[in-house]
Design an enzyme around this catalytic site. Sequence first.
Site: not given
Ligand code: NDP
Length: 241
Positions: A137, A150, A153-154
Amino acid sequence: MRSILITGGNGGLGLAIGRYFLNHDPEARVWLGVRTKRNQAAILAEAHAARCHLLDLEVTDPAAWQSAVAQILGADGRLDVLVNNAGMHRDCLLAAMPAESWHQVISSNLDSTFHGCRAAVAPMMRQRSGRIINIASLSAILPPLGQTNYAAAKAGVVALSRTLAKEVARSGITVNSILPGYIETEALGAMDDETRKQAQRGIPMRRFGKPAEVAAAVYFLASPDAAYITGAALKIDGGIF
Ligand code: NDP
């Protein structure tokens, strides 16, 4: 055939990355790691029945990783691309942050990346080829208030990626991280209109990114054309510095 594993397959970015591989590479077999069988990933898997599969994968659980990778190797005989995309945030000023929020965020973003890389690197080393793309991120380098957990972690994901890139460089494996800024997914859903406008004013391009714009970069880093790129940390954020 290329075998691709994407974690967080129910989320906005995970789905977009999966869709991108399926639409651009007819040889791609996409495994979407999910911890709940929500409809989004299931719909994508149904639409590409022969080439897209759901996989139970709680990314904080090393045993789940072992069985997920074993399942892929059993079916495809190889694992070419791992996208560690699952993650979450629990924002709170440090002074008030419950230890549980700290551990949950470190575990789902950083421990998960460690477990995933460790599970994938063994078959990739045997193949002497592989691509690992870790979704970090922009918070790793430009953290806003309230994200000590966060951001730590990132930043850890970026450092892990750079270190692992060196360790596996001679095995034909590249390891890169992507640092998205604001991307239009459910993760931004909690923002009210005024907060959105304020955030967009801080972006030189004055808009949030689209999930497909991140997916395109993941796809490139996974391609043969990116063979000499490793240890990179790519910002995708509309020009925020
Ligand atoms: P979402 O919240 O839409 O999706 C995150 C996904 O990760 C969900 O499907 C969730 O599962 C899954 N997840 C979280 N924890 C676990 C776990 N312990 N085991 C299995 N699955 C897990 O977020 P985004 O798609 O936006 O984010 C995707 C990545 O991008 C993340 O790492 C986020 O930190 C990073 N990111 C996103 C940004 C943004 O603006 N969108 C900006 C910067 C980074 P479930 O559906 O079951 O909850």
